[in-house]
Design an enzyme around this catalytic site. Structure first.
Site, mmCIF file in Angstrom:
data_model
loop_
_atom_site.group_PDB
_atom_site.id
_atom_site.type_symbol
_atom_site.label_atom_id
_atom_site.label_comp_id
_atom_site.label_asym_id
_atom_site.label_seq_id
_atom_site.Cartn_x
_atom_site.Cartn_y
_atom_site.Cartn_z
ATOM 1 N N ASN A 138 14.621 28.490 81.782
ATOM 2 C CA ASN A 138 14.935 27.775 80.361
ATOM 3 C C ASN A 138 13.533 27.894 79.616
ATOM 4 O OD1 ASN A 138 15.338 25.745 78.497
ATOM 5 N ND2 ASN A 138 15.816 24.201 79.746
ATOM 6 N N ASN A 143 17.029 23.345 72.988
ATOM 7 C CA ASN A 143 18.499 23.611 72.730
ATOM 8 C C ASN A 143 19.276 23.386 74.137
ATOM 9 O OD1 ASN A 143 17.814 25.887 74.506
ATOM 10 N ND2 ASN A 143 17.641 27.388 72.889
ATOM 11 N N ASP A 144 18.586 22.645 74.857
ATOM 12 C CA ASP A 144 19.725 22.390 76.192
ATOM 13 C C ASP A 144 21.018 21.818 75.836
ATOM 14 O OD1 ASP A 144 17.558 23.754 77.367
ATOM 15 O OD2 ASP A 144 16.894 21.676 78.470
ATOM 16 N N GLY A 164 20.342 25.118 81.279
ATOM 17 C CA GLY A 164 19.685 24.896 80.180
ATOM 18 C C GLY A 164 18.818 26.542 79.766
ATOM 19 N N ASP A 166 17.846 30.158 78.753
ATOM 20 C CA ASP A 166 18.306 30.902 77.395
ATOM 21 C C ASP A 166 17.665 32.026 77.103
ATOM 22 O OD1 ASP A 166 15.674 29.756 77.075
ATOM 23 O OD2 ASP A 166 16.224 28.098 76.387
ATOM 24 N N ASP A 331 33.778 44.090 79.874
ATOM 25 C CA ASP A 331 34.601 43.258 80.775
ATOM 26 C C ASP A 331 36.023 43.442 80.752
ATOM 27 O OD1 ASP A 331 34.439 40.541 82.201
ATOM 28 O OD2 ASP A 331 35.810 39.833 80.814
ATOM 29 N N GLU A 360 34.392 47.370 83.455
ATOM 30 C CA GLU A 360 34.512 46.470 84.706
ATOM 31 C C GLU A 360 35.739 47.067 85.177
ATOM 32 O OE1 GLU A 360 34.675 41.956 86.410
ATOM 33 O OE2 GLU A 360 35.189 42.417 84.474
#
Length: 615
Positions: A138, A143-144, A164, A166, A331, A360
């Site tokens: 964090n 910006n949490d 949290g 980032d 993905d 993947e």
């Protein structure tokens, strides 16, 4: 669904109050002059159902509207525009008219940054680090939580709530990654996931053109990319084509009736890849595999819809150009429409010839995995995907090699046999090897917290063919079992102010953690300068008595790797390997610097891998 786009400025100028001013969003929000992909389809969304009936014009040097596509949902238009090579950069003004009334909307046309390093490709010379931003560090507590977003959770005591972490937290620890020997960063998706819960992973995108505000913003993502490139490191972006989050604007308000794969009742994918290649398969099984939803909260996109396909392809090109992306991890590759994937892949190859794409492919069997990549099969469907996340060398390779007793088809023989299947791939060096990831039990737990076995896995990862990938925290033996998956996505200790221990530092790590870290660091940094390992050939020998010997070699260097999976020291007769040892007489062990005579025999400690630079 109210949806305000952050990336462009609206000009809401009406000639008469009889036509209501409305928010208009354009996707993609900008493009560039000089792209090979110069026919761009803009998806335009407004708030009024009559918007789609409007006429469209533009007066900008080098920009023409080739076609106006009026979609079923009257809130949308799809504009086919052509960007000529001599177009003028700046603000392009589109005029949407209803009779004599008009509404003008701005759209940005940029010059390309020719001095920027991007789309370099990720190769076997690299070492990838996979991080989940929310769980790594964090760097910005402000910006949490973001007001008005659906998920307001913030609780590090829960494995499913947001924690949290980032982009700034990752930027803060790039020196740590570089010191470890990492050359490339791959993060789970950083685009907006405005979902009610489980938003920590990033795979339920609700806005393709907005960085999730809890991670940072577009400027910060660009900063991360630039900081990596300053260090001669690279950036991989995680692409999600198969599905989106349930609260994506074009799910809540579909442009066309067939935007998604929808069924009379909710239908999940079978997760069974075999019907896609099985010559005996039923059409029903094929359809459910490809068109069934991944989860109830991740609607399956209909990539056979040309507007959906264009949206996704353009977002891929836009991301590489906008953020300086070097490689592309795709993905849930096997659930996509495979013809669409070939088309999307080719668009990236055409625009960025050096870019690397790997998908993947969580399947079972080398032949099944090779089906989804460029392969040596003569079959109706030919994939153009460069490489895969190599689940085979994991599930049927290194894991049984370390956890099973040696036998004719068991133990380290499985690793040997799996790699013997490399003849199926056009280029197995493009496959990405790994010990664990964000969906799997952590490797230290997989080997029952046996540090010796853990170090063996690391040694194999950094010396076998292909591209190695390390999951965050594996270097400090983080543990966790993937049932549920939140237990393998715990926070990196020291990434949050006030953490009891800071594992980013030697002082904060335990003796065992430092042993694992230093082992990884030593091998990873040796690998950086080893031509034999980075780009050389692999020669492997049939395992005997639980000992597996393989060589990485080229004209400049030979590295001999000896893996003893037994619980006791083993002595091998090195004359068996004369073909590769040739005139070499000594081997310097990379991890310790010790020199060994290899002319007659070599004794390997129990549960150990010698990585010997032959001299």
């Amino acid at each position: 669904m109210k949806f305000i786009h952050q990336f462009f400025t609206l000009a809401l100028c009406l000639a008469s109050p009889s036509i209501r001013a409305q928010a208009v969003e354009i996707y993609p929000p900008n493009w560039w002059i000089g792209m090979k992909h110069n026919t761009v389809q803009l998806l335009v969304k407004a708030s009024d159902a009559g918007f789609g009936k409007r006429d469209v014009s533009v007066k900008h040097a080098g920009i023409t509207v080739a076609k106006v596509n009026r979609l079923e949902n009257g809130k949308y238009l799809a504009l086919d525009i052509i960007v000529q090579p001599d177009a003028t950069p700046g603000t392009v003004v589109f005029d949407f008219k209803a009779g004599k009334k008009s509404q003008k909307v701005n759209w940005e046309l940029k010059p390309r940054d020719k001095n920027r390093a991007y789309a370099q490709g990720v190769t076997s010379a690299d070492f990838i680090y996979l991080a989940m931003p929310d769980r790594f560090s964090n760097g910005d507590a402000s910006n949490d939580k973001i007001k008005d977003m659906r998920d307001q959770s913030l609780n590090r005591d829960s494995i499913f709530y947001r924690h949290g972490g980032d982009l700034q937290g990752i930027i803060n620890h790039l020196d740590y990654l570089q010191d470890l020997g990492i050359t490339t960063l791959w993060m789970t998706p950083v685009f907006e996931n405005d979902m009610p819960d489980r938003t920590e992973h990033g795979y339920a995108i609700t806005n393709h053109y907005k960085i999730d505000a809890r991670q940072g913003d577009a400027a910060l993502y660009k900063k991360l990319s630039n900081e990596l490139h300053k260090r001669n490191m690279k950036l991989i972006q995680d692409a999600v084509y198969n599905h989106v989050g349930l609260y994506h604007f074009f799910v809540q308000d579909k442009p066309t009736h067939d935007w998604l794969h929808e069924w009379p009742a909710y239908t999940n994918t079978t997760y069974k890849d075999q019907p896609l290649m099985d010559i005996h398969a039923s059409a029903a099984d094929q359809k459910r595999m490809s068109d069934g939803w991944f989860t109830k909260f991740m609607p399956d996109l209909n990539q056979q819809n040309p507007y959906v396909a264009n949206f996704l392809i353009q977002h891929a090109l836009w991301s590489v150009e906008e953020f300086g992306v070097d490689g592309w991890r795709i993905d849930t590759y096997i659930y996509n429409d495979l013809d669409f994937m070939n088309r999307c892949n080719q668009a990236l190859y055409d625009e960025y010839p050096n870019i690397t794409l790997f998908g993947e492919t969580w399947v079972h069997g080398v032949s099944s995995q090779a089906f989804f990549t460029r392969n040596n099969f003569t079959i109706p469907f030919k994939s153009n995907l460069l490489g895969a996340t190599d689940f085979q060398t994991n599930l049927y390779g290194i894991v049984p090699a370390l956890n099973e007793p040696f036998g004719w088809t068991n133990g380290v023989n499985k690793l040997y046999q799996t790699l013997a299947g490399d003849f199926m791939y056009e280029d197995p060096m493009r496959n990405v090897n790994f010990l664990d990831n964000h969906d799997m039990t952590r490797f230290y737990s997989t080997v029952n917290e046996d540090l010796a076995k853990h170090k063996m896995g690391i040694a194999w990862l950094l010396t076998t063919r292909g591209i190695p990938q390390l999951y965050y925290g594996t270097e400090i033996i983080m543990k966790g079992v993937s049932n549920p998956d939140g237990w393998v996505r715990l926070d990196f200790p020291g990434g949050w102010p006030g953490d009891k221990a800071n594992k980013f530092t030697k002082e904060g790590r335990t003796e065992k953690e430092n042993e694992a870290f230093e082992w990884t660091k030593k091998l990873a940094n040796f690998r950086k300068s080893s031509s034999a390992i980075k780009t050389g050939k692999l020669m492997q020998y049939v395992p005997e008595d639980g000992v597996y010997v393989y060589f990485r070699y080229d004209d400049k260097q030979t590295v001999m790797c000896v893996m003893n999976t037994q619980d006791k020291p083993m002595t091998i007769d090195t004359k068996r390997f004369a073909e590769r040892i040739k005139t070499f007489s000594k081997g310097k062990e990379v991890s310790t610097g010790a020199a060994y005579d290899i002319k007659q025999s070599l004794t390997i400690p129990a549960k150990y891998v010698f990585v010997l630079d032959l001299q």
